[in-house]
Design an enzyme around this catalytic site. Structure first.
Site, short mmCIF file in Angstrom:
data_model
loop_
_atom_site.label_atom_id
_atom_site.label_comp_id
_atom_site.label_asym_id
_atom_site.label_seq_id
_atom_site.Cartn_x
_atom_site.Cartn_y
_atom_site.Cartn_z
N SER A 126 40.44 42.74 37.05
CA SER A 126 40.14 41.99 38.26
C SER A 126 39.20 42.76 39.17
O SER A 126 39.22 44.01 39.20
CB SER A 126 41.47 41.74 38.99
OG SER A 126 41.23 41.33 40.31
N TYR A 151 50.25 44.59 42.67
CA TYR A 151 49.52 43.81 41.67
C TYR A 151 48.19 44.48 41.34
O TYR A 151 47.87 44.72 40.18
CB TYR A 151 49.27 42.37 42.17
CG TYR A 151 48.11 41.71 41.46
CD1 TYR A 151 48.25 41.23 40.17
CD2 TYR A 151 46.85 41.64 42.06
CE1 TYR A 151 47.17 40.69 39.49
CE2 TYR A 151 45.76 41.10 41.40
CZ TYR A 151 45.92 40.63 40.11
OH TYR A 151 44.84 40.10 39.45
N LYS A 155 46.52 46.60 37.75
CA LYS A 155 45.24 46.43 37.05
C LYS A 155 44.52 47.78 36.94
O LYS A 155 43.94 48.11 35.92
CB LYS A 155 44.35 45.42 37.77
CG LYS A 155 44.90 43.99 37.73
CD LYS A 155 44.95 43.44 36.30
CE LYS A 155 45.58 42.06 36.22
NZ LYS A 155 45.92 41.65 34.85
C1 UD1 Z 1 42.96 38.08 45.05
C2 UD1 Z 1 42.25 39.22 44.36
C3 UD1 Z 1 42.03 38.89 42.94
C4 UD1 Z 1 43.33 38.52 42.29
C5 UD1 Z 1 43.91 37.33 43.00
C6 UD1 Z 1 45.24 36.98 42.39
C7 UD1 Z 1 40.68 40.47 45.74
C8 UD1 Z 1 39.28 40.53 46.27
N1 UD1 Z 1 40.94 39.41 44.97
O1 UD1 Z 1 42.06 37.04 45.16
O2 UD1 Z 1 41.49 39.99 42.27
O3 UD1 Z 1 43.15 38.27 40.93
O4 UD1 Z 1 44.10 37.65 44.35
O5 UD1 Z 1 45.84 35.91 43.02
O6 UD1 Z 1 41.51 41.29 46.00
N2 UD1 Z 1 42.35 31.75 51.72
C9 UD1 Z 1 42.52 30.99 52.86
N3 UD1 Z 1 43.58 30.12 52.91
C10 UD1 Z 1 44.46 29.99 51.87
C11 UD1 Z 1 44.27 30.76 50.70
C12 UD1 Z 1 43.21 31.65 50.67
O7 UD1 Z 1 41.75 31.09 53.81
O8 UD1 Z 1 45.41 29.19 51.98
C13 UD1 Z 1 41.20 32.67 51.65
C14 UD1 Z 1 41.58 34.11 51.45
O9 UD1 Z 1 41.82 34.75 52.65
C15 UD1 Z 1 40.34 34.64 50.71
C16 UD1 Z 1 39.86 33.44 49.91
O10 UD1 Z 1 40.44 32.31 50.52
O11 UD1 Z 1 39.35 35.00 51.63
C17 UD1 Z 1 40.29 33.48 48.46
O12 UD1 Z 1 41.67 33.72 48.40
P1 UD1 Z 1 42.49 33.66 47.03
O13 UD1 Z 1 42.16 32.42 46.30
O14 UD1 Z 1 43.91 33.92 47.37
O15 UD1 Z 1 41.89 34.85 46.18
P2 UD1 Z 1 41.69 36.41 46.56
O16 UD1 Z 1 42.62 36.82 47.61
O17 UD1 Z 1 40.24 36.63 46.76
#
Ligand code: UD1
Length: 342
Positions: A126, A151, A155
């Site tokens: 990841s 988590y 990795k």
């Molecule tokens: C993270 C990890 C990724 C991992 C994954 C597992 C990092 C950069 N990424 O992904 O390696 O495999 O988790 O689940 O560490 N968001 C909102 N509202 C929501 C959900 C998410 O605003 O309800 C935003 C988050 O703050 C983020 C983006 O959407 O900025 C993506 O979030 P998400 O889909 O959870 O993935 P990551 O956190 O990037």
């Protein structure tokens, strides 16, 4: 026809990869403990490829059961190891569960690769290993930063375990794929992401809000140092991601003399903010997503996107699907789930 063992093959990325493997003539054996997936996925795969993959319900932490799979299906040439827990928040609450599951399964696989004649591994890593990179887009030689969660640490540790094991046993080879943010579903809407309970990841929360299961999407932070203040990620279509696994297996099997472990970034090279994703989703689907801005989520990085040039050049792979097209597939999948719920 290559025989490939896919752990976690009924999961989200696993199932899409099984489809691409079968479409490329591979014989697939799935092992999965169904802790976060269901047997129905096998029907979905069969409806797309015309062939149901072999399936063994087992936990990769059970070394004995895993060893029997190699006996039952002689001639496995490569293993794609997806099976792992992946919820960042849950890992903070249950670290031992994460370390045990994600690492013991890998140890078993590496041991069995040494014992059986299955010398090739594709490992699901990841972009979380980079933390908040100092330079963007991030390349594979960027330093690994201290993990933000158990988590993420699993990795990082897994990559180290693989590196050490392969260094000691030159017969073994590995390609570790560092995924950015996989989204969307197969265009058939026969397989896709099946979040257990309330989704943690952005896209399933968006589609569930759009369809009315959730009232409101919370945007985690609008005070980041980004053009619109929301956090930036590199969203990649799961089918593009799946295709990279086929190329990784081919690379391992073709170049029998190449040794060691290689790391590849799998991303588009383009960063999009949460607000940009919401706009793209609304434009692609013509459906409004109710949203509210809330505080940052603990442990989130501000911005990360990939430099995919190494994968482009060496794997001959490129993520080409547009953001709107990938979001459309996520929406079609959510609608297919809704039709089943009724
Ligand atoms: C993270 C990890 C990724 C991992 C994954 C597992 C990092 C950069 N990424 O992904 O390696 O495999 O988790 O689940 O560490 N968001 C909102 N509202 C929501 C959900 C998410 O605003 O309800 C935003 C988050 O703050 C983020 C983006 O959407 O900025 C993506 O979030 P998400 O889909 O959870 O993935 P990551 O956190 O990037």
């Amino acid at each position: 026809m290559s025989k490939i063992l896919v752990t976690g093959g009924t999961g989200y990325i696993g199932s899409h990869t099984v489809v691409e493997l079968q479409n490329n003539g591979c014989e697939v054996i799935i092992v999965d403990n169904l802790s976060n997936s269901s047997m129905d996925v096998l029907e979905g795969i069969a409806s797309i490829t015309g062939k149901k993959p072999a399936f063994e319900k087992l936990d990769c932490c059970d070394r004995k059961a895993l060893a029997e799979v190699f006996k039952k299906y002689p001639g496995i040439e490569a293993i794609i190891h997806f099976a792992a827990y992946k919820a960042v928040g849950e890992s903070v609450e249950k670290p031992l569960m994460y370390y045990k599951n994600n690492l013991v399964s890998l140890l078993n696989i590496l041991e069995l690769m040494g014992e059986e004649n299955a010398r090739n591994l594709v490992f699901s890593s990841s972009c979380t290993v980079y933390g908040q990179p100092d330079v963007l887009p991030v390349t594979e030689d960027a330093p690994v930063k201290p993990a933000n969660s158990p988590y993420g640490n699993t990795k990082q540790i897994a990559e180290e375990i693989i590196r050490d094991t392969i260094h000691a046993d030159r017969r073994l080879k590995c390609i570790a794929l560092r995924y950015f943010n996989p989204v969307g579903a197969h265009p058939s809407a026969a397989i896709g992401e099946l979040p257990n309970g309330t989704p943690n990841n952005l896209i399933p929360f968006v589609t569930q809000t759009a369809i009315g299961i959730r009232e409101c999407l919370r945007v985690f932070g609008d005070d980041y140092n980004t053009p619109d203040g929301s956090a930036i990620r590199d969203y990649i279509w799961v089918v593009d991601l799946a295709k990279a696994h086929v190329l990784a297996v081919e690379r391992l099997l073709k170049n029998r003399n190449r040794q060691g472990v290689e790391f590849f970034n799998l991303g588009t090279g383009k960063g999009l903010s949460v607000l940009e994703i919401l706009d793209a989703f609304e434009k692609a689907t013509k459906v409004k997503v109710n949203r509210t801005i809330v505080a940052r989520r603990e442990g989130d990085v501000e911005k990360v996107w990939a430099e995919p040039a190494f994968a482009n050049k060496e794997l001959g792979w490129k993520a080409e699907t547009s953001t709107e097209d990938m979001l459309k597939t996520a929406w079609e999948w959510e609608k297919a789930l809704e039709a089943k719920r009724r």
